[in-house]
Design an enzyme around this catalytic site. Structure first.
Site, short mmCIF file in Angstrom:
data_model
loop_
_atom_site.label_atom_id
_atom_site.label_comp_id
_atom_site.label_asym_id
_atom_site.label_seq_id
_atom_site.Cartn_x
_atom_site.Cartn_y
_atom_site.Cartn_z
CG ASP A 1 -2.09 -0.77 1.05
OD1 ASP A 1 -2.39 -1.11 0.00
OD2 ASP A 1 -2.67 -1.07 2.06
CG MET B 1 -7.78 6.93 6.59
SD MET B 1 -8.71 5.77 5.88
CE MET B 1 -9.29 4.92 7.24
CE LYS C 1 -8.20 -0.23 -0.95
NZ LYS C 1 -7.49 -1.45 -1.10
C1 LIG Z 1 -6.09 3.34 5.62
S1 LIG Z 1 -5.56 3.60 7.10
C2 LIG Z 1 -4.56 2.52 7.46
C3 LIG Z 1 -4.46 2.18 9.28
C4 LIG Z 1 -3.50 1.18 9.43
N1 LIG Z 1 -3.99 -0.17 8.89
C5 LIG Z 1 -3.00 1.17 11.04
O1 LIG Z 1 -3.47 0.09 11.61
O2 LIG Z 1 -2.22 2.00 11.13
C6 LIG Z 1 -4.41 5.11 6.82
C7 LIG Z 1 -4.56 6.26 7.95
O3 LIG Z 1 -3.23 5.64 9.00
C8 LIG Z 1 -2.84 6.76 9.57
N2 LIG Z 1 -1.38 6.61 9.26
C9 LIG Z 1 -0.81 5.63 8.65
N3 LIG Z 1 0.68 5.74 8.91
C10 LIG Z 1 0.90 6.70 9.45
C11 LIG Z 1 1.95 7.62 9.83
N4 LIG Z 1 2.99 7.06 9.94
N5 LIG Z 1 1.79 8.45 10.84
C12 LIG Z 1 0.73 9.15 11.05
N6 LIG Z 1 -0.65 8.47 10.81
C13 LIG Z 1 -0.29 7.33 9.83
C14 LIG Z 1 -3.40 7.92 8.60
O4 LIG Z 1 -4.38 8.73 9.31
C15 LIG Z 1 -3.59 7.38 7.63
O5 LIG Z 1 -4.80 8.31 6.69
#
Ligand SMILES: C[S@@+](CC[C@H](N)C(=O)[O-])C[C@H]1O[C@@H](n2cnc3c(N)ncnc32)[C@H](O)[C@@H]1O
Length: 258
Positions: free
Chosen positions: A36, A169, A57
């Site tokens: 991803d 998100m 995505k």
């Molecule tokens: C589709 S969701 C996936 C979440 C993921 N499965 C998890 O457990 O963290 C993606 C969101 O996770 C958060 N996110 C992912 N990586 C991040 C990071 N390194 N720092 C801050 N927020 C992060 C953001 O809000 C982003 O829009």
């Protein structure tokens, strides 16, 4: 037909040293990695011998539909490949990992789930914010902020200070989310933070309160962000200066050499 295997692997927040040992093993042995948008290149680099294929995505920009991703996973496994489906954080936290597991199961493809460190907890932790803390919060809720229909039913019923609120998100909707809580009688002075790119070299934190969250201007670039709302955010001032990953690793080596 030789059957392969699919591992739905959580990549954590970005720093490869926060991967689980099982995630590293699966990446090293993978023939194919479908990854991803928020998976870091350092994590991806561990899959040295694999074909790596971007199926991200991000904010409506879909490289492939979910159905196409499911079909790819199934086809590759049926051709005998060891496939890693690599997702940021944990695959079962707002990551559609459950949908992929159901599709694999329906197709009779053997699979496993390799949990990862979810950013819902890791991003606050790395910024010095425990999502629970005695006297401040006894629980936390994690919601998707991408649409009112996702966060409204939860936040619209959450009494002030009932729990720490963690929004993934949700950056684009920060003003609406703050307003919803204010309308629900949350105090405008409730501490809030936006944690950018946690676990990566670009990591940084904005702290303020609910009244300022909507007007907060994100930095340039398309950095992933996690929003935290609640009294626990005040701890960032004390705990947020914990050793950076490189310093922590150096300190650990020094202890091991004694
Ligand atoms: C589709 S969701 C996936 C979440 C993921 N499965 C998890 O457990 O963290 C993606 C969101 O996770 C958060 N996110 C992912 N990586 C991040 C990071 N390194 N720092 C801050 N927020 C992060 C953001 O809000 C982003 O829009």
């Amino acid at each position: 037909m030789t059957s392969g295997f699919v591992s739905l692997v959580g990549a954590g927040p970005g720093d490869p040293s926060l991967l689980t040992r099982r995630a590293v093993l699966r990446l090293r042995r993978a023939d194919l990695v479908l990854y991803d948008a928020l998976v870091s290149k350092e994590v991806l680099a561990i899959a040295r011998r694999a074909h790596r294929f971007y199926v991200g995505k991000r904010a409506g920009r879909h490289a492939l539909t979910q159905e196409a991703i499911n079909a790819l996973l199934i086809r590759a496994a049926q051709r005998g490949r060891r496939v890693v489906r690599l997702k940021a954080g944990d695959p079962f936290v707002l990551g559609r990992g459950g949908e992929e597991a159901l599709a694999l199961q329906a197709a009779g493809v053997p699979y496993e789930v390799v949990p990862g460190v979810t950013t819902a907890v890791a991003a606050p932790a790395l910024a010095g914010i425990p999502v629970t803390h005695r006297g401040l919060a006894t629980g936390f809720v994690v919601v998707s902020g991408h649409d009112e229909s996702a966060y409204g039913p939860v936040l619209g019923h959450l009494p002030p200070r009932a729990a720490t609120v963690v929004v993934l998100m949700g950056l684009a909707r920060r003003a609406e989310i703050a307003q919803l809580l204010l309308d629900r009688e949350w105090s405008p002075t409730t501490p809030a933070a936006v944690l950018y790119a946690a676990g990566t070299p670009e990591a940084h934190t904005w702290t303020g309160d609910l009244s300022g969250l909507g007007a907060h201007q994100p930095p340039a670039g398309d950095l992933p962000a996690t929003i935290v709302i609640g009294d626990v955010v005040t701890l960032a001032a004390k705990l947020g200066r914990a050793a950076a990953p490189a310093e922590a690793a150096q300190a650990q080596r020094a202890v091991q050499q004694r």
